[in-house]
Write a protein that holds these residues in place. Sequence first.
Motif, short mmCIF file in Angstrom:
data_model
loop_
_atom_site.label_atom_id
_atom_site.label_comp_id
_atom_site.label_asym_id
_atom_site.label_seq_id
_atom_site.Cartn_x
_atom_site.Cartn_y
_atom_site.Cartn_z
N ILE A 149 10.56 -0.13 -10.51
CA ILE A 149 11.30 0.92 -9.81
C ILE A 149 10.44 1.52 -8.70
CG2 ILE A 149 12.41 3.18 -10.15
CD1 ILE A 149 12.72 2.21 -13.17
N PRO A 150 10.99 1.63 -7.48
CA PRO A 150 10.20 2.25 -6.41
C PRO A 150 9.99 3.74 -6.66
CG PRO A 150 12.38 1.66 -5.61
CD PRO A 150 12.28 1.14 -7.00
N PHE A 151 8.96 4.28 -6.07
CA PHE A 151 8.55 5.66 -6.28
C PHE A 151 9.73 6.65 -6.19
CE2 PHE A 151 7.09 9.72 -4.48
CZ PHE A 151 6.26 10.14 -5.51
N GLU A 152 10.50 6.55 -5.09
CA GLU A 152 11.58 7.51 -4.85
C GLU A 152 12.56 7.57 -6.01
OE1 GLU A 152 10.48 5.30 -2.72
OE2 GLU A 152 9.84 6.43 -0.96
N ILE A 153 12.86 6.42 -6.58
CA ILE A 153 13.80 6.36 -7.71
C ILE A 153 13.13 6.88 -8.98
CG2 ILE A 153 15.39 4.87 -9.00
CD1 ILE A 153 16.11 4.75 -6.09
N ALA A 154 11.85 6.51 -9.14
CA ALA A 154 11.10 6.95 -10.32
C ALA A 154 11.07 8.48 -10.39
CB ALA A 154 9.69 6.38 -10.29
N VAL A 155 10.95 9.10 -9.21
CA VAL A 155 10.96 10.57 -9.15
C VAL A 155 12.29 11.09 -9.70
CG1 VAL A 155 11.00 12.57 -7.59
CG2 VAL A 155 9.38 10.70 -7.20
N GLU A 156 13.38 10.47 -9.28
CA GLU A 156 14.70 10.90 -9.74
C GLU A 156 14.85 10.77 -11.25
OE1 GLU A 156 17.94 9.12 -7.58
OE2 GLU A 156 17.01 9.65 -5.65
N TYR A 157 14.19 9.76 -11.81
CA TYR A 157 14.24 9.56 -13.27
C TYR A 157 13.20 10.42 -13.98
CZ TYR A 157 17.25 5.41 -12.76
OH TYR A 157 18.28 4.55 -12.49
N LEU A 158 12.51 11.25 -13.19
CA LEU A 158 11.42 12.09 -13.73
C LEU A 158 10.37 11.23 -14.45
CD1 LEU A 158 13.69 14.98 -15.07
CD2 LEU A 158 12.40 14.97 -12.92
N PHE A 159 10.15 10.06 -13.92
CA PHE A 159 9.15 9.12 -14.45
C PHE A 159 9.39 8.76 -15.91
CE2 PHE A 159 7.28 11.09 -10.72
CZ PHE A 159 6.88 9.97 -10.01
N LYS A 160 10.69 8.70 -16.26
CA LYS A 160 11.04 8.18 -17.60
C LYS A 160 11.87 6.92 -17.40
CE LYS A 160 10.18 11.81 -20.64
NZ LYS A 160 8.79 11.87 -20.15
N CYS A 161 11.54 5.87 -18.11
CA CYS A 161 12.25 4.60 -17.94
C CYS A 161 13.73 4.79 -18.31
CB CYS A 161 11.63 3.53 -18.84
SG CYS A 161 12.55 1.99 -18.82
N PRO A 162 14.65 4.45 -17.42
CA PRO A 162 16.08 4.64 -17.72
C PRO A 162 16.56 3.78 -18.88
CG PRO A 162 15.78 3.42 -15.67
CD PRO A 162 14.42 3.89 -16.10
N GLN A 177 0.81 -1.21 0.00
CA GLN A 177 0.00 0.00 0.00
C GLN A 177 0.85 1.26 0.00
OE1 GLN A 177 -2.58 -0.67 3.35
NE2 GLN A 177 -4.31 -1.25 2.06
N ASN A 178 1.99 1.20 0.69
CA ASN A 178 2.76 2.42 0.88
C ASN A 178 3.88 2.64 -0.14
OD1 ASN A 178 1.23 3.06 3.14
ND2 ASN A 178 2.55 1.82 4.46
N TYR A 179 4.35 1.54 -0.72
CA TYR A 179 5.45 1.70 -1.65
C TYR A 179 5.02 1.31 -3.04
CZ TYR A 179 8.22 2.18 2.53
OH TYR A 179 8.69 2.60 3.73
N ALA A 180 4.56 2.32 -3.77
CA ALA A 180 4.13 2.06 -5.14
C ALA A 180 5.35 1.78 -6.01
CB ALA A 180 3.37 3.26 -5.66
N MET A 181 5.22 0.78 -6.86
CA MET A 181 6.29 0.47 -7.81
C MET A 181 5.89 1.02 -9.16
SD MET A 181 8.53 -1.11 -5.99
CE MET A 181 9.62 -2.15 -6.93
N THR A 205 7.33 6.49 -20.51
CA THR A 205 6.82 6.99 -19.23
C THR A 205 6.69 5.85 -18.23
OG1 THR A 205 5.56 8.57 -20.53
CG2 THR A 205 4.96 8.34 -18.20
N LEU A 206 7.10 6.15 -17.00
CA LEU A 206 6.93 5.16 -15.92
C LEU A 206 5.56 5.37 -15.29
CD1 LEU A 206 10.42 5.41 -14.19
CD2 LEU A 206 9.57 3.48 -15.53
#
Length: 179
Positions: free
Chosen positions: A130-143, A116-120, A148-149
């Motif tokens: 990718i966990p939310f925190e990392i996805a933010v760093e990638y600006l929601f673009k798949c590395p 519930q708390n950690y959206a992938m 789009t993530l």
Amino acid sequence: MPKPKLSVLKFEGAQELLSTIAGDYAVEITKIWERKGKMITDEEIAKKMKLKVTEARTILNRLHYRGISCYHKTKNTKTGWYSYTWEIKTKRVLELLLEKYSERLEKLEVKRNFEQNYAMFTCKKQCDYIPFEIAVEYLFKCPECGATLEAVDNKKRIKNIEKEMELLKGQSETIKKTQ
Ligand SMILES: [Zn+2]
């Protein structure tokens, strides 16, 4: 000693619990005990199960170690031999089951909260999760592919976890009512 109304073997995980403690025959012994509903000698158990008496005793001793079986020793005054009559403590089985349920429930709760708390996040091609925190760093673009993530729909997984939790809670309630 009244016969138990509901077989302990019907409860979720009961047979597994007995097998883990004393092997698959432990389930059969419990069945025999529930059918008979009164003290039974190890010779009789062995005969019913087509086992050697020593084999039956090994299983009964393993159950005894966990408080599931108990025996009464009586001396035959003529022969001087001891005979052992056994009882299966179905209440103890239920007690152990309740412990097992609450452990399992705790684990499921942690798992559900995590879901519930950690959206992938993943892209359409599912290159990676990718966990939310990392996805933010990638600006929601798949590395990997640049697409789009998007949040992975984990509703189904959460639902399945909750289903199992409900089942365990229901069984716990039933056990508590029988005690
Ligand atoms: Zn990708």
